[in-house]
Design an enzyme around this catalytic site. Sequence first.
Site, PDB file in Angstrom:
ATOM      1  N   ASP A  37      -2.152 -12.810   2.413  1.00  0.00           N
ATOM      2  CA  ASP A  37      -2.250 -11.740   1.414  1.00  0.00           C
ATOM      3  C   ASP A  37      -2.446 -10.423   2.162  1.00  0.00           C
ATOM      4  O   ASP A  37      -3.409 -10.273   2.910  1.00  0.00           O
ATOM      5  CB  ASP A  37      -3.459 -12.050   0.509  1.00  0.00           C
ATOM      6  CG  ASP A  37      -3.590 -11.058  -0.628  1.00  0.00           C
ATOM      7  OD1 ASP A  37      -2.868 -10.046  -0.620  1.00  0.00           O
ATOM      8  OD2 ASP A  37      -4.434 -11.292  -1.520  1.00  0.00           O
ATOM      9  N   ASP A  87       3.442  -8.712  -1.642  1.00  0.00           N
ATOM     10  CA  ASP A  87       2.436  -8.722  -0.583  1.00  0.00           C
ATOM     11  C   ASP A  87       1.795 -10.077  -0.329  1.00  0.00           C
ATOM     12  O   ASP A  87       0.888 -10.191   0.473  1.00  0.00           O
ATOM     13  CB  ASP A  87       1.352  -7.689  -0.908  1.00  0.00           C
ATOM     14  CG  ASP A  87       0.742  -7.920  -2.278  1.00  0.00           C
ATOM     15  OD1 ASP A  87       1.358  -8.635  -3.077  1.00  0.00           O
ATOM     16  OD2 ASP A  87      -0.347  -7.410  -2.550  1.00  0.00           O
ATOM     17  N   GLU A  88       2.243 -11.104  -1.014  1.00  0.00           N
ATOM     18  CA  GLU A  88       1.641 -12.414  -0.798  1.00  0.00           C
ATOM     19  C   GLU A  88       2.713 -13.451  -0.478  1.00  0.00           C
ATOM     20  O   GLU A  88       3.837 -13.352  -0.976  1.00  0.00           O
ATOM     21  CB  GLU A  88       0.893 -12.882  -2.063  1.00  0.00           C
ATOM     22  CG  GLU A  88      -0.293 -12.017  -2.410  1.00  0.00           C
ATOM     23  CD  GLU A  88      -1.012 -12.510  -3.653  1.00  0.00           C
ATOM     24  OE1 GLU A  88      -0.999 -13.731  -3.913  1.00  0.00           O
ATOM     25  OE2 GLU A  88      -1.575 -11.677  -4.372  1.00  0.00           O
TER      26      GLU A  88
END
Lengths: 87, 413
Positions: B11, B107-108
């Site tokens: 993350d 973003d993960e």
Amino acid sequence: MEKHDLRRKVFVDVIVQHRKTGEKKPLYIIFEDGRQYEIDKLCACRRAAASKVGGTGIRYTIRVRGQETFLFEDEDLWFVEAKNLHA
Amino acid sequence: MANQRVILHSDMNSFYASVEMMLDPSLRGKPVAVCGSTENRHGIILAKSELAKKAGVKTGMVNWEARQCCRDLILVPPQYDQYLKYSKLAHEIYYRYTDLVEPFGMDECWLDWTGSSVFGSGMEIAEAIRKSVREELGLTVSIGVSFNKIFAKLGSDMKKPDAITEISKEAYQEMVWPLPASDLIYVGRATTRRLAGYGIRTVGQLAALEPELLRRWFGINGIKLWQYANGTDASRVMHKDFVSPIKSIGHGITCNADLENETEVFKVMFELSQDVGHRLRVHELSAQGVQIFIRSKDLSYKQFQCRLPVRTQLPSEISTAGYQLFQNKYRWDQPVRAVTIRATELQPQNAADQLSLYVDNARRDRRIRLQDTVEEVRQRFGKGALTYGVLMGNLKMPDDGRDTVRMPSPMYQ
């Protein structure tokens, strides 16, 4: 923090040799005011963050006039972490 | 132990705000928030730095609210092209270790490291990734390492930023079960409320329930929740090239100013349909249904849908169907703030068609040929090279490249 303020991101012209192996070898750096520096030695090349001035790119560790410094290439633009005297 | 899966969840911490601070060192060490533009009426906080978070700034706050929490807050506009660039560069770092990389939003990512020991254990790879992202991109990640996707994600939330958390089979009961049930993926506000109604507040309490009981409460999702809580979820991490099957193609926008009449709504729908039609073509699909989503000035919303007489890719037919729905169903008690139009019931474009007696097929063929030409011109000379007269002028639509952002879609089950 103060350390960051001493450097500025300065985009420069670079004369590059494109090798038949696909590598790029920067030969000269030319600042906006026309000053030209020959790159004496290319020491290393890797992707890295330009922590002093922001941004990232392929970072070339180069030696110019006996001093080691970084030259970055990001999306075909070249920049250095210049001391303010070049600003 | 040998057969145990090794899943990582990476993350990128406060992603938008971190990218901004990486690009501009003068922002470092200051409370920074990325926010939409107030003029375009997206004036809410999209992401915030650690310092802004400490001052009480929350994602989704209106800009002035955030300023009240934190006087020195520096608000910066989003640069989506940069976020996409750095998201892609981070993915490239993950690909060095495995091709089983399933993104969850920009973003993960989940990474599957099962059975690979060439470069080291899961923890060693997590450390290598953390270091590479930091050195190469100047950004930080927090990584969870576990034996399933759910706990890996929980792990990445435990220590932030720039940290790694392992949740092993031996330790999960101690680490995960005391957490509030709402920390589990897919346990949102409504589920949390319902669980609380039954007296279930922690993951451990959820895990201790009879699965049959949960099935009665939540249907098939109840069983899933029970598996998530017990660490028995077996969903795979998909290959990086996996593209989930498309169920619908839609496009929506919050307008610069409220739409006051039907003509304005039609124009926005027609413009949005240009994109929907184009994407249907790209994916070689055609739509049998149209759905519209209308948000009013008071932020209440309504959704309507209808079936089309013939399958289509034509923007004009999609927008006309959407507009007719709007005319028939929307009561003008409030002006319109946001419009989404979506092509649904998708089928392959070459599927056999039942022709309708009530449609002028010759005329339709001409329209399709015209649209072919429009698409060709746009492909060669750009999206704006050819447009409709009705779409000229101010459509009250912002254009800041937000369309390119990838939102989290459901995780692969």
